[in-house]
Design an enzyme around this catalytic site. Sequence first.
Site, PDB file in Angstrom:
ATOM      1  N   ASP A  67     -59.719  11.193  28.625  1.00 13.57           N
ATOM      2  CA  ASP A  67     -60.129  10.491  27.412  1.00 13.57           C
ATOM      3  C   ASP A  67     -61.616  10.166  27.511  1.00 13.57           C
ATOM      4  O   ASP A  67     -62.186  10.092  28.603  1.00 13.57           O
ATOM      5  CB  ASP A  67     -59.299   9.229  27.175  1.00 13.57           C
ATOM      6  CG  ASP A  67     -58.910   8.510  28.466  1.00 13.57           C
ATOM      7  OD1 ASP A  67     -59.539   8.764  29.513  1.00 13.57           O
ATOM      8  OD2 ASP A  67     -57.985   7.700  28.437  1.00 13.57           O
ATOM      9  N   GLU A 126     -58.338   4.770  22.848  1.00 13.91           N
ATOM     10  CA  GLU A 126     -58.217   3.331  22.612  1.00 13.91           C
ATOM     11  C   GLU A 126     -57.847   3.022  21.160  1.00 13.91           C
ATOM     12  O   GLU A 126     -57.538   1.888  20.831  1.00 13.91           O
ATOM     13  CB  GLU A 126     -59.524   2.619  22.974  1.00 13.91           C
ATOM     14  CG  GLU A 126     -59.937   2.747  24.438  1.00 13.91           C
ATOM     15  CD  GLU A 126     -58.998   2.020  25.389  1.00 13.91           C
ATOM     16  OE1 GLU A 126     -58.140   1.250  24.908  1.00 13.91           O
ATOM     17  OE2 GLU A 126     -59.105   2.224  26.608  1.00 13.91           O
TER      18      GLU A 126
END
Length: 374
Positions: A67, A126
């Site tokens: 990520d 997120e």
Amino acid sequence: MNPLIKIRRDLHQIPELGFQEFKTQAYLLTYLESLPQERMTIKKWETGLFVKVHGINPQKTIGYRTDIDGLPISEQTELPFTSTHDLRMHACGHDFHMSIALGVLTYFARNQINDDLLFVFQPAEEGPGGAEPMLKSEEMQEWKPDMILALHIAPEYPVGTIALKEGLLFANTSELFIDLKGKGGHAAYPHQTNDMVVAACTLVNQLQTIISRNVDPLDSAVITIGKITGGTVQNIIAEKARLEGTIRTLSPESMKKVKHRIESLVKGIETGYECEAVIDYGSMYHQVYNNESITSEFIDYIQKETDVCVIKCKEAMTGEDFGYMLEEIPGLMFWLGVESPFGLHHAKLNPNEAAIDVAVKVIASYISFKGNQL
């Protein structure tokens, strides 16, 4: 300086929120262009990247996902390479994750194996969630790996340690937003109003009864209301209130049950306080479930072939949208020890950079083993 540490520090200074990772993507592309190109194919996807490293005699494709986004947190580490973006910080270690992925990719750009590799640089972990749409993309469908790996830093474990388990590792998670609208008015005349601050406070207390009275005591679930807003000034009764929180469960079935009870309680608030309510579940992440056979093989290999300490951990209530990828592609995620005194999402998180080389060696070694199997 170790080049991967330099990369980590460079990336640490430019954290960006989900689907806004333009500088991050440009930095990654610049680095990738410095590597040997003859066996590498790069495709952009939104603010993320797919990078395929072609093997000599591919029988399968091994995936590795990282990520790339940051968090809306004002950094308080006072490091010389602190974030240069106001109210933005890599407080979840994605700068580490990217640096490790680039380290592994660099190794295989220079050391060819039989199988193809796919490196996935995923935005918006997120929020609002990049894994699910990336999984459905044309690029992923064309290059879809046969297995996929990922990691997450763990401040509570020492460097030289990884932690994981077969089966459920991370929980099912969902955001929770509830907007209440009643009737405001003068503080001296409460009987002429429908006070949404009172309604919101009542609802918060009621929501906690879901955990204590509607969830199996042998199961686990969490409802946290982290933010309440309502009203305008001290002497006006609030016409509106908003609750913001999160739901976490250890099974998809429990998530459905918790949401059903939330909806029932909110209907009760509408009736009891003569108001209107709207529920929004925002981003929802599927549980991270490690494939049993791959995870068992991975643990066995690491214990026999490396000097890294492997800990079998318990499942955690943390959420990770990598779960969507593991739902379709067998694989695993593990915790990487980085021994920081401050935890994930903390403004003073400062992981030990020695963990970067540990992770690169472990992942490169295991992928080499898997990628050369006949």
